[in-house]
Structures are given as structure tokens and as C-alpha cells.
Design an enzyme around this catalytic site. Structure first.
Site, PDB file in Angstrom:
ATOM      1  CD  GLN A 143      31.288  33.364 -32.212  1.00 24.25           C
ATOM      2  OE1 GLN A 143      31.013  33.988 -31.313  1.00 24.25           O
ATOM      3  NE2 GLN A 143      33.008  32.244 -32.031  1.00 24.25           N
ATOM      4  CB  CYS A 699      -4.081   5.682 -21.119  1.00 25.30           C
ATOM      5  SG  CYS A 699      -3.262   6.690 -22.176  1.00 25.30           S
ATOM      6  CB  SER A 955      -5.100  32.160 -25.555  1.00 29.84           C
ATOM      7  OG  SER A 955      -6.175  32.196 -24.813  1.00 29.84           O
TER       8      SER A 955
END
Length: 1065
Positions: A143, A699, A955
Site C-alpha cells: 500500500q 466585514c 511565528s
């Protein structure tokens, strides 16, 4: 493993005899690709040579137009000696692979390249050993053989066009799917390994051509990022004349390697898109790439249909799969462009030829039957984005120190402030252009927009346009028919700057000149039977579309069914109509920037137009040119029939989720309260407001919200009305607290490490590695958690089927006709609240709950909070805290509310129904209330942290599914034969466009019909139900298909186990 093999055996046994077997011999070769093979002769006139040279010219540290790439080629047989020629318009795409439901397809892949690759297909059934994608999925041995085809090796992939993955009931006969290499999918695709797979309903092909279709074309819109290619080093060495000078991290170098292309051709150089007038044309479109890949594919001069709806612009994102039908009209050479204005400048356009082949036309010539005449001038005005000087939401002065608005409204030595000189369209009474038409109260909300141009099917529109500005301008309409002499877009396919040829008048109306446009509205451009009565459209100046639109030259248009309008243009049976144009007006791109610097800054000579802060101060996040609640005229009566026409224009920043708080609307049979808009999209929404009060229309994209893209609309009690007749049968009470916790985005790093090991990559992780002073994977957060009663002592333990919720609050359920009571205790250290989309509340104000306090919030679930008649039975809404909805969200407060139709009773459904709610969100921890706490607690050197450092900021952007990254989201487990509802939710910022892709299975979704796909696009404010019927056992990848999001860890797996009922003891 035994179970898996047994499952495959049972699946094979239960599958009907396959209709036919097809064999494709595909080789992967390495070659040189030229992105502009006709030397860039074809292009928009407004794209100067200098601009195209950024991408096409090589030099000491520039690669230019030629790149080494890996491509899929088709061969005649297993010897892989003779290639089969493909149509030239396919560009670098692999060959078209086609299958009908019931077909078995064998792809014999030979790798003739220098590194391992694979073949992974979308939207067709395969077993684990034919998936062609490498990731930790517990497979071994045979597989695994499909996961990497090494140089010189061959592998045969077997694909099954099963009923479960065939086009949905409402889909066309054939639909767009794709295939690509999937070792590191973004890098493999950027290197060139991508191609089209077309899946068709049974018996819809005749000799490999779709019946009743004359021509078919496949187009991929993509900013091909050669910086991600496996061959970047080779390309630098081969094509840069001084390769040692190249700095691969230099932004200008990186931009020069982003090729804004259609099928790998840029600046209009794609060959071969040719058809006859009256040809029935099928377009298969898809997008591919990264966050920048917000595309608006626009077929100039043509009208198309998709899912029985009339369209002319198609929004495409990475791995968006789309098909459209068109009857070619208007002989001539027309442009197929991306209307993302940044892409348009960078060469993302192609040309198609409609030839006169004397085919008989069924169309009647409608000219002159009923003419609507408009007199429109372009003129200069001074426009104030917030005339009151106040932020209507906070009641503070817009220049208050430290406020969100001060950035845009402060005026000074090098700042323009909130007023700008602009060019706008204004309507006059006649061709003398002396009497301007005054706007009435119904129109005051239009603001900066031009007048509404409206017409019914059968009309001719005549617009006499007078240019009072100082630049050549035009009017380009979207959604009507016109010939080449009336086209407002300024391009010439074979333009030669030396010849000084004069552009046609329609696309270049000089200052003080006048031009009369004539457009028609035949049946073929008007609303279809499935469409609303009127379609929202737009018009704008297109001499230099970017500059013209941002200068202010845009207006609304509506095209309606015949006989549907009153004499004054308002739709019959509608009480109020509003036009909303949310966009980030980039004043840095305005034709009048120099004038504005001179007029409004106090030291114009000190202005640095390249300074990032100066540029940011000129990006006006507005609706109709108004910011921070300053838009007038959005008033209506309770019980009114209200139509909102929404449209947008702009670039990749213009990813909008326009949220109507307090009410819902109907769109394409679906009940929603948030509409997603992109460049050149338009939507018609129908609302029946049922609660009086003042509500927000805003928005949800976080930068747009804080930047001022929010207004107020008011619902008044104007006439006596019977009380709300909804009889609330059920009452549900939930005890929910806001609790502060330590949250780990990646508690286990094994999956991520194994993935990189399988890919043979040694990469650090900017998000999870702590390094010297980064925070790492753990953060203090606040979350919603459920308790057993009002003492809030005993939390409700999450069951196995709730494990997948991760950071989300509890999955709340309600039926139409219920009243939901939330007893909310704030166990955190700052004020929070709980507010749900879609529900009805007594007041439009959400009261904050102070730390330590308990408040009760009541949500009513009337009919309009439930699914539309042609929607899924159960639909998701989000609930979250709105004290500061940006910071509260990023701090962790969000959860799902599932509302079902009252007759929907699970008792009558013998099959097992599973529910999984998934939030795709880049958690921006820089915006969390707890950032300082997290730096102190988790950074090894808090004193060294600079919160403004770009790498530190990056980060803290956690690309997560339910708050987990890199395979850490657990609990997505089901069995063959289950019915699964996936509730997808999107929130966040401009980067939060997520194209959710399921390996191994397709799903169904509803928009007035049942449609099928294996990729669904979500954005801030998207809440969508997908229905899946798993059939193939295995551990399958589930991820966002956007390049940066894949690399950043927005991936997990779901597990399909063999059904217990069919297991033998």
C-alpha cells in the site's frame, strides 16, 4: 491491516461490473518551459513593457521567462516512445483524463524525471495503494508503493469512477477535477505536475466528447510560484548571468519568479482558444497556488451559466474546481482576464477568438425595442470617507490617539487624512451636462458610487458619457451584451507601441470628449429561471482598471426579468433596495495621488510614496466610500421585503465576509447572514427583517473590520404588525463558561516528523519550534466549556464523538421553534460575552459579562434561523464573544451552533448520522489578549522579544483546524455506510481563504440542487454543511489546499473503518 484488506475485498465484491476500462500512459519528463512564447506581443496596452520585464526579462540575478519544469505527457503505449499531441491551449497542463460513472481507469505512470513524483487524483475513487499521496497513514508494504515513483520506475494507478463520486444531481453532465503529484504537493505542483481530470455522468460522452457540446477548454488560473519549484537552483544556474549574485530571500527576486499565468502562459500569450459564434462551449476551470491566488476569471463580451445561474466572472482559489457553459457570441478577439487588479497588471490574461462561421443564430436582434437613456459624467470631487469625524461604533473622534481609525484619518506633514480628491460618475438630465440629477433619500446610501443603471430583459441601454476629468476614461459594463465598438476595456491583442495606433473611442474617451455607448439585454444575459428577479452587476472605467477604479469610477447596475420593475426602476413586490460596495480603496493607486499629497499633506516634499506606513494610511476600508459607521440611509421597516445588491472590486486583499447582524437572508435557496465577496463578484440577497433596532453590516475579515469596513442599518416599527406568531415549543438550556487554559497546538510532533521523513525533507518549523525566544506550540487561551448546572462546578466531559472539537466550544443544537437559553459564567480575567449568528435576540446589543459574573443570553430560533427549503436539513452557525470580536476570537472564544428543520427527526433515520464541526482558522496569537502573558511564560528569553519583529509575528500565526496542527486533531472516525455531516466554519483575516480537500471521498452540498466535489472553499463568515457517505476504508488526509497553509500544518486525517455489520467473526 486485516480489516482494511477485508474492507477492500468487500468493496470490490459489492461494486457493479465496470462499464469500460481505459488506459492512459503518462510519462513525467523534464523540459524547458517558456511562459510568454510569442515574446509578449499580445498584452493590455495599459501594461507597460517595464512591468512585463519584471517577470519576463532575465539578467544577472533574474531568471526571466524560461524555466526548467517537470510535466506530465501522454504516450501511445507502454513503450513510452511516442507522445500523443495535446491541444496547444493546454499549455503545461498534463493531458485531459476523462471517465464516465462506471469506468475503471488505469494510469500507467513512468517517471522519466530526475526525482521521485506521484499521481494523485481528485474526485474519483481509489484504494490506499492507488492514492499517490505520501503522509503518515499507517500503510505498509504494497500500500506504500504508490507513494513515490522513483526516476526510471513505473507504477499503475487504478481509479474507479463510482456513483458516490460522480457529478451531483444538479451538476452538469461533466465536472472539473484534477490530478497532481503529491510528495510535497505544493512543490510538485509549482514544478509543473498538474493536469485536468474530467468526470462525467454515465452515457454523457460520445467518442470522448460531451454530447451537445461543440468545443471544450480547460484553464488553470495560477500565480505559479517558481520559488517553490524543485528546480529553482537549476534555473538560477542556467538562466541568471551572474548566479552567485542571487539572494533567494530577496523579495524582488521572489516576485520576479511568480508567473501570473493561464495554463502556464502569461501576458496574453496562451495560443489556440478559438471557437465559432454560436458554438456551445464548455469551460473547465480551476485555480491553484497560495494566498495570492484570489482569481476572478472574466470572459469579456460573453455570458455563461453554472448550476443554472447566470455568471460572467468566476472566482477561483487554490484547488477550486468549476465548470461553466457558454454559447459564444459577438465575433472578434476577446480577453479572458483575471479581474484581481494586481493580477491584471502582472499579466494574468489570455485572448480567445470568436469567429464568424455563419452558424444559424436563434437569437433575435433586440436593438431599439425599448431604449433606456442615461447621461453620465466623470467629474472631480473632494470625498470625505467619514463626514462626521466620529467612529459611530466607539463614539470617539477618528483621530483619537491609539484608535484603529487614527492610522487612516490623521492628517499631517506626510499624511493625507480622511478626505481625498476623487473622480466619480454622476448622472445628468440630458446631453448638455448642465443639470445634475439630485439624489433622493432612497439613494443617499450610494455614497461615492455612480448612479444605478437598470434594465429589463429586452431593453437597449444607451449611455452618453462625458469626461470632465483630466485623464482618458471609459465605461465597461459587466452583465450586458455589446459589440467590439462599445467595449470599454482598453486593449489591443496585437498592439505595437511604435505604430501609434489610435485606440477605439469606446475604450478611451479623452478629457472633455463625449461618447455614447449602446448595450443590449437579450434573454441570454438576463436572469435564468433559477436566478433572483434581478441580478446585481457593475460598471467601471477600464482604461487602466486599477487606477480608474481606485480613483472612484465604479457604479452599480441591475439586470432584471422582463416586466419585473416599476416605472421608477424599483422591483415590484420589494419595499427597499440597497447597493453595497465593500472594498479597500487603495488611494496609493489613484490617478490623483500626487494632487492629494499636494492638497492635504503639510509637507508634500517629505512624503515617501514607497513608505509602508504611508501606503497603509491610504488604504480606505469602506462601503460605498464610507468608514466606521458613517454611511447614511440604510433604514427599513420591520416586515419589509428588502433586496441587497452587493458587489466588489479590488485585489487579493478583497476577501470579504459581509455580515448582517440581527437578521438572515435567502440566497440560492440557502439561509445565511454572511455573504462572501471577492473582486468583481456580485450577489443579490433577499431579506425580511423581523426585529426592530439598529444592527451592524460589517466585514468579518478582521483587518477590514478594525480598518472601518462596518456600518449600521436600522429596522423601524413603521406599521402595526401582529406579534411574532412563532410558537416556541422547546426550550434548551446550556451552562457555558469562559475558561482560561493552556492550549497546545501540536501536543504530538511525531506525525509532522514522520511526514517530513517520508518527504525526505529536513525542515525546521517556524511556528512550533521555540528557538531562542519564540513562544512555541503552547499558549494561554480562553475557551468556551460546558458545565452540568448553574453551580459551574462540574464540567461536562466530552464524549468520543466530541473529541474532534478541540479548541471549539461545545456543539450546541437547536431546532426551528426552539428557544435557547445560555447561562454564561465568565471564569476568565477580562470581560467576555456569547453571541450567535443567525438567531433572533430581544436586543441588538450584546451585553458583556464581567469576570466572575453570570448572565443569561436568550436566542430564539424562528423559521428564518433554520435551513432554507432547498438547503441541507441542518446548518451550522458560529457563536463567539463580541466585546472585542477580533481579540476575543483570536484568544480562543468560538463554537458551533447547529440548527435543524423541525420535521428533521433522527428517529426516522435508521442509518448512523455523525456530525463533525471544523473551524479552519489561522489563529493570530499576536492579536490575543494574552500575548504578553505568553511571552513571559513560554519564551526562553522574554527580554529579547521584539513584538514588531516580522519573524516573531509570523511565528505566532497558527494554521489550525479546531486549534490543532500537523495531524493532531483526533476523533474524526467513522465507518463505511455511515452518513456524515461535516459543518465547515471559516473566520479570520485576508489570509483565511481555505480550500478544504478530503482525500478518498467526495461530499455533497446543496444550492437549490445537489452538487458533488472533494474541495470546498471557505472564507471569514462561511458556515456550510457537507454530506458524505464514506465507502472506502483507510486513514485519509484532510487539509487546506493553499500552499503556505499546507506547509504550516493545516492538515489532519480522518479514519474510515469497515462497518461492524459486515465483519465476519
Amino acid at each position: 491491516m486485516k480489516i482494511l484488506i477485508l474492507g477492500i475485498f468487500l468493496f470490490l465484491c459489492s461494486t457493479p461490473a465496470w462499464a469500460k476500462e481505459k488506459h492512459y500512459y503518462i510519462g513525467i519528463i523534464e523540459t524547458t518551459w517558456d511562459y510568454a512564447s510569442d515574446h509578449g506581443e499580445k498584452k493590455l496596452i495599459s501594461v507597460d513593457t517595464e512591468h512585463s520585464n519584471i517577470y519576463l526579462q532575465n539578467g544577472p540575478d533574474r531568471i526571466g521567462r524560461l524555466y526548467k519544469k517537470a510535466l506530465y505527457l501522454q504516450y501511445t503505449d507502454e513503450t513510452f516512445r511516442t507522445t500523443i499531441e495535446k491541444p496547444v491551449w493546454l499549455g503545461f497542463l498534463g493531458p485531459i483524463i476523462k471517465a464516465e460513472t462506471g469506468d475503471k481507469v488505469y494510469v500507467h505512470l513512468k517517471n522519466l524525471a530526475s526525482r521521485p513524483y506521484t499521481f494523485h487524483s481528485h474526485g474519483i475513487t481509489y484504494y490506499k495503494e492507488h492514492e499517490g499521496a505520501i503522509y503518515p497513514d499507517n500503510t505498509t508494504d504494497f500500500q506504500r508503493a504508490d507513494d513515490k515513483v522513483y526516476p526510471g520506475e513505473q507504477y499503475t494507478y487504478m481509479l474507479l469512477a463510482t456513483e458516490e463520486q460522480s457529478p451531483g444531481e444538479g451538476d452538469g453532465n461533466c465536472v472539473t477535477r484534477i490530478y497532481h503529484s503529491h510528495i510535497d504537493a505544493p512543490k510538485d505542483i509549482a514544478s509543473g505536475l498538474i493536469g485536468p481530470l474530467i468526470i462525467c455522468k454515465k452515457d454523457s460522452l460520445d467518442k470522448e466528447k460531451e454530447k451537445h457540446i461543440d468545443r471544450e477548454f480547460v484553464v488553470m488560473f495560477s500565480v505559479v510560484d517558481e520559488n517553490f519549484s524543485w528546480y529553482l537552483e537549476d534555473n538560477i544556474k542556467t538562466y541568471c548571468s551572474e548566479p552567485e549574485k542571487v539572494d533567494k530571500d530577496n523579495e524582488d527576486f521572489q516576485e520576479s519568479n511568480r508567473m501570473y499565468s493561464v495554463n502556464g502562459y502569461t501576458f496574453g500569450s496562451l495560443p489556440g482558444l478559438s471557437m465559432c459564434a454560436e458554438d456551445r462551449v464548455k469551460w473547465y476551470l480551476f485555480g491553484m497556488g497560495n494566498e495570492v491566488d484570489v482569481h476572478a476569471a472574466f470572459f469579456h463580451g460573453q455570458a455563461l451559466t453554472n448550476k443554472n445561474y447566470r455568471i460572467d466572472t468566476i472566482n477561483l482559489f487554490p484547488a477550486t474546481l468549476f465548470d461553466a457553459y457558454m454559447v459564444a457570441q459577438n465575433p472578434g478577439e476577446w480577453m479572458l482576464s483575471c479581474q484581481n487588479l494586481n493580477h491584471l497588471k502582472a499579466g494574468l490574461q489570455a485572448f480567445f477568438q470568436v469567429q464568424e462561421c455563419n452558424k444559424s443564430s436563434s437569437k433575435d436582434n433586440i436593438r431599439g425595442k425599448h431604449v433606456r437613456h442615461y447621461y453620465i459624467a466623470a467629474e472631480e470631487i473632494i470625498w470625505n470617507y467619514a463626514p462626521s469625524g466620529i467612529d459611530i461604533f466607539t463614539k470617539e473622534n477618528l483621530t483619537a490617539p491609539g484608535s484603529d481609525s487614527a492610522v487612516f484619518f490623521e492628517q499631517g506633514t506626510t499624511r493625507i487624512g480622511g478626505s481625498y480628491k476623487k473622480l466619480v460618475y454622476r448622472e445628468y438630465t440630458d446631453a448638455s451636462f448642465t443639470n445634475r440629477k439630485e439624489r433622493g433619500p432612497e439613494e443617499e446610501h450610494l455614497g461615492i458610487l455612480g448612479p444605478v443603471i437598470w434594465a429589463e430583459v429586452g431593453d437597449t441601454i444607451r449611455v452618453t458619457f462625458h469626461n470632465k476629468g483630466a485623464y482618458p476614461l471609459s465605461i465597461e459594463p459587466i452583465g450586458v451584451r455589446f459589440n467590439k465598438n462599445n467595449e470599454g476595456t482598453y486593449y489591443s491583442p496585437n498592439y505595437n507601441p511604435q505604430s501609434r495606433s489610435v485606440p477605439p473611442s469606446a475604450s478611451h474617451v479623452a478629457p472633455t470628449e463625449t461618447f455614447t455607448y449602446e448595450w443590449t439585454v437579450p434573454k441570454e444575459v438576463g436572469p435564468t429561471n433559477a436566478d433572483p428577479v434581478c441580478l446585481a452587476k457593475m460598471y467601471y472605467s477600464a482604461v487602466e482598471p486599477t487606477k480608474d477604479i481606485f480613483t472612484g469610477l465604479i457604479g452599480p447596475m441591475k439586470i432584471c426579468k422582463k416586466g419585473s420593475l416599476h416605472a421608477n426602476g424599483r422591483q415590484k413586490d420589494v419595499d427597499k433596495e440597497f447597493y453595497l460596495f465593500p472594498t479597500v480603496f487603495d488611494e496609493n493607486e489613484s490617478l490623483l495621488l500626487e494632487d492629494n499629497i499636494r492638497m492635504f499633506t503639510t509637507a508634500p516634499d517629505q512624503v515617501d510614496k514607497e513608505d509602508e506606513d504611508f501606503q497603509e494610511s491610504n488604504k480606505m476600508h469602506s462601503m460605498n466610500g464610507f468608514m466606521y459607521g458613517n454611511q447614511p440611509g440604510l433604514t427599513m421597516c420591520k416586515g419589509d421585503s428588502v433586496v441587497w445588491y452587493l458587489f466588489s472590486a479590488g485585489n487579493e486583499a478583497d476577501v470579504h465576509g459581509i455580515y448582517f447582524s440581527g437578521n438572515t437572508y435567502l440566497w440560492r435557496g440557502e439561509r445565511r447572514d454572511t455573504a462572501n465577496l471577492f473582486p468583481q463578484t456580485s450577489l443579490t440577497l433577499h431579506m425580511w427583517p423581523d426585529t426592530e433596532g439598529t444592527f451592524n453590516v460589517e466585514c468579518l475579515t478582521t483587518d477590514h473590520y478594525t480598518g472601518g469596513m462596518k456600518q449600521k442599518y436600522t429596522v423601524n416599527q413603521c406599521r402595526r404588525q401582529s406579534e411574532d406568531s412563532t410558537f416556541y415549543l422547546g426550550e434548551r438550556t446550556y451552562y457555558i463558561a469562559a475558561v482560561e487554559v493552556e492550549w497546545d497546538y501540536s501536543p504530538q510532533r511525531e506525525w509532522e516528523k514522520e511526514l517530513h521523513h517520508l518527504q525526505e525533507q529536513n525542515v525546521s518549523n517556524a511556528f512550533l519550534d521555540k528557538g531562542e525566544f519564540y513562544i512555541g506550540s503552547k499558549y494561554k487561551k480562553v475557551v468556551y466549556r460546558q458545565y452540568t448546572d448553574s453551580t459551574f462546578r462540574v464540567p461536562v466531559e466530552r464524549k468520543a464523538e466530541e473529541e474532534h472539537l478541540g479548541i471549539l466550544g461545545p456543539q450546541l443544537h437547536a431546532d426551528v421553534g426552539d428557544k435557547v437559553k445560555i447561562i454564561f459564567k465568565n471564569m476568565a480575567t477580562r470581560p467576555y460575552s456569547i453571541h450567535a449568528h443567525g438567531v433572533q435576540t430581544e436586543s441588538s446589543t450584546v451585553t458583556p459579562t464581567l469576570p466572575g459574573e453570570t448572565l443569561t443570553y436568550v436566542w430564539k430560533i424562528p423559521e428564518r434561523s433554520g435551513a432554507g427549503t432547498e438547503d441541507s436539513a441542518c446548518i451550522p452557525w458560529a457563536y463567539y464573544s463580541t466585546v472585542d470580536q477580533v481579540k476575543d476570537l483570536y484568544s480562543g472564544l468560538i463554537g458551533p451552533l447547529i440548527v435543524c428543520r423541525r420535521p428533521y427527526l433522527k428517529v426516522f433515520n435508521p442509518r448512523r448520522k455523525l456530525e463533525f464541526a471544523l473551524l479552519f482558522l489561522v489563529f493570530d496569537e499576536n492579536e490575543s489578549w494574552y500575548l504578553d502573558d505568553n511571552i513571559k511564560t513560554y519564551s526562553d528569553h522574554p527580554e529579547k522579544v521584539n513584538k514588531d519583529d516580522e519573524e516573531f509575528i509570523e511565528s505566532n500565526k497558527m494554521h489550525a483546524i479546531n486549534g490543532r496542527m500537523f495531524g493532531n486533531l483526533q476523533g474524526l472516525t467513522m465507518h463505511v455506510g455511515d452518513e456524515v455531516n461535516w459543518y465547515l466554519m471559516g473566520m479570520g483575516n485576508e489570509i483565511d481563504l481555505h480550500t478544504v480537500h478530503f482525500h478518498g471521498h467526495s461530499f455533497q452540498y446543496k444550492h437549490r440542487g445537489v452538487y458533488s466535489s472533494d474541495v470546498f472553499d471557505i472564507f471569514p463568515g462561511t458556515y456550510q454543511t457537507l454530506e458524505m457517505f464514506p465507502r472506502t476504508p483507510g486513514i485519509w488526509l484532510l487539509h487546506c489546499h493553499v500552499t503556505d497553509h499546507i506547509h504550516a500544518g493545516m492538515e489532519t486525517t480522518y479514519t474510515v473503518l469497515q462497518n461492524e455489520d459486515t465483519k465476519s467473526g
